[in-house]
Enzyme design. Structure first.
Site, PDB file in Angstrom:
ATOM      1  N   GLU A   1     -23.687 -30.235 -21.176  1.00 24.20           N
ATOM      2  CA  GLU A   1     -24.824 -30.300 -21.778  1.00 24.20           C
ATOM      3  C   GLU A   1     -24.716 -30.046 -23.429  1.00 24.20           C
ATOM      4  OE1 GLU A   1     -26.838 -26.943 -20.094  1.00 24.20           O
ATOM      5  OE2 GLU A   1     -27.797 -28.128 -18.895  1.00 24.20           O
TER       6      GLU A   1
ATOM      7  N   GLU B   1     -26.209 -31.389 -12.189  1.00 27.86           N
ATOM      8  CA  GLU B   1     -26.914 -30.123 -12.084  1.00 27.86           C
ATOM      9  C   GLU B   1     -28.362 -30.132 -11.689  1.00 27.86           C
ATOM     10  OE1 GLU B   1     -26.444 -27.145 -15.163  1.00 27.86           O
ATOM     11  OE2 GLU B   1     -24.410 -27.866 -15.402  1.00 27.86           O
TER      12      GLU B   1
END
Ligand code: BGP
Length: 486
Positions: free
Chosen positions: A192, A385
């Protein structure tokens, strides 16, 4: 009628964890302190302002450095994956995972980040984990940096805002890629990477005190991470041409609050600012929107002459991303009772339900994101995810009936299948958290994601025993049927 097969035969079904939320053993076998070891348990339960909870200032780091035990710092004990990995991997084997996403704790390999030699005990630990995965034919998918870095690099160099950290990261990556070149094929550089902007401390490892120009420092840190990612990608190809290197984005798709052109434009800009991270790592240069944003926000990136070439020549093989929720963009947030720009205090979407932690539930958003990514980049995609954080109840008979989690995954995997039918090339799907682990944003244990329950509460009390939830048996069926039996 048998449902036409949707998922390719080699589709990589699995689950994911992060070292800093699972391993524990924060000071075992030569490991150095990492930034994640500094994040205390947040007794405050104000979920609308999580970013304030996550941001750790240099004062609180100094305080945390004085604490040499795990008390009050849940990421220092995690779920003790460090000692229990064989038991956990056996459970992933029972689920018949094809892939398991994990990250490496940089400070286990280079305890201070700038050490001359790596810590052999740390290298041996990951050798053992990969060998255990191999026993069950589970492919590792390794994230090099997942919300942690050696504390010393932050205290002595200022973290990622200091260009010197690029060379330390490159040395760490080269060491582990050489060590595991025959055990690991899939690598992600930064988890991320866009959170370096949203959570400058937890994401980007910079100690940006409130008064410092955090935007400037964060985008400078991000630039150094882009360069580091490109250099590691180049090194990876030299070490083993079979390696596949991916970038990783927290994809936060924005919908306009209304059909007003102003809101539609705001949503377009917010989406472009999120996708600028994959633009740089896929196309190899900053998109025009970034240059305008930097000008308008007085952000002057310090770049070396060779940076442009580095970025252009070392782009990724695939795009991985996390998807949890969609967000709302509007030019008038105050109309919706929202003030301030932090990610978690988002405008509520009246069409969507929310979790206890305020995350909006939008399975169709996953299909939208997949189609958009593929239209934009035409690269293979990996959902690394996607999951539901919820409080799970252990019944009298020890069962955990998490039908809500099964519903969540069923709806999202249905949309994943639709995207594949739309022609999107998807490599795999690793649910977030394969097993209950410490929450990244709140340091809670009670925000549970796993198919496997871990007996531990928010204060770290419990047996740490593992129990299969109802969703464990459900997901096993999904994998066995290659996504046909939902
Ligand atoms: C992502 C992180 C993961 C994971 C997930 C769930 O941003 O990459 O590490 O934690 O969010 O978030 P949380 O644990 O805060 O509920």
């Amino acid at each position: 009628m048998s449902q036409k097969q949707v998922f390719p035969d080699n589709f990589l079904w699995g689950g994911a964890i992060a070292a800093n939320q699972a391993e524990g053993a924060f000071d075992a076998d030569g490991k150095g302190l990492s930034t994640a070891d500094m994040v205390p348990y947040h007794k405050k339960k104000d979920y609308t302002n999580l970013s304030a909870l996550m941001h750790v200032t240099s004062e609180s780091i100094t305080e945390a450095m004085k604490v040499k035990t795990a008390e009050g710092y849940p990421k220092r004990y995690g779920i003790d994956f460090y000692h229990r990995y064989k038991e956990d991997i056996a459970l992933f084997g029972e689920l018949e995972f094809k892939v398991f996403r994990l990250s490496m704790n940089w400070s286990r390999i280079f305890p201070n980040g700038d050490d001359a030699e790596p810590n052999e005990a740390g290298l041996q630990f990951y050798d053992n984990v990969f060998d255990e995965l191999r026993k069950y034919n589970i492919e590792p998918l390794v994230t090099l940096s997942h919300y942690e870095m050696p504390m010393t690099l932050v205290l002595n160099y200022g973290g990622w805002k200091n260009r010197k950290v690029i060379s330390f990261f490159e040395k760490y990556a080269e060491t582990v890629m050489n060590r595991y070149k025959d055990k690991v094929k899939y690598w992600l550089t930064f988890n991320e990477i866009n959170t370096t902007i949203i959570e400058p401390f937890t994401g980007g490892g910079i100690v940006g005190d409130r008064e410092e120009n955090v935007q400037q420092a964060s985008y400078q840190a991000l630039h150094h991470q882009f360069v580091a990612s490109a250099l590691v990608t180049r090194k990876a190809r030299e070490i083993n041409p079979e390696f596949r290197i991916g970038c990783m984005l927290a994809r936060m798709i924005h919908y306009p609050a209304t059909s007003s052109p102003e809101d539609v434009l705001q949503a377009q800009v917010d989406n472009q600012l999120n996708l600028l991270h994959t633009d740089v790592q896929v196309w190899g240069s900053y998109p025009p929107i970034a240059k305008r944003y930097f000008e308008e926000n007085n952000i002057q990136l310090v770049q070396e002459p060779e940076d442009e070439q580095f970025l252009l020549e070392n782009t990724v093989d695939f795009i991985s991303f996390s998807y949890y929720t969609s967000l709302i963009s509007t030019t008038t947030p105050e109309k919706y009772g929202v003030t301030g720009g932090n990610l978690y205090s988002t405008v509520k979407n009246p069409n969507l339900k929310v979790t206890e932690w305020g995350w909006q539930l939008d399975p169709i958003g996953l299909r939208i994101v997949l189609k958009e990514f593929y239209d934009r980049y035409k690269l293979p995609l990996f959902v690394v995810e996607n999951g539901l954080g919820a409080r799970d109840k252990v019944e009298e008979d020890g069962s955990i009936i998490d039908d809500y989690r099964i519903d969540y995954f069923r709806q999202h995997i249905e949309q994943l299948a639709e995207a594949i039918k739309d022609g999107v090339e998807v490599m795999g799907y690793t649910s977030w958290g394969a097993i209950d682990i410490i929450s990244a944003s709140t340091s809670e244990m009670s925000k549970r994601y796993g198919f496997i329950y871990v007996d531990q509460d928010d204060e770290g009390h419990g047996t740490l025993n593992r129990y299969k939830k109802k969703s464990f048996h459900w997901y096993k069926k999904v994998i066995a049927s290659n996504g046909a039996d939902l």
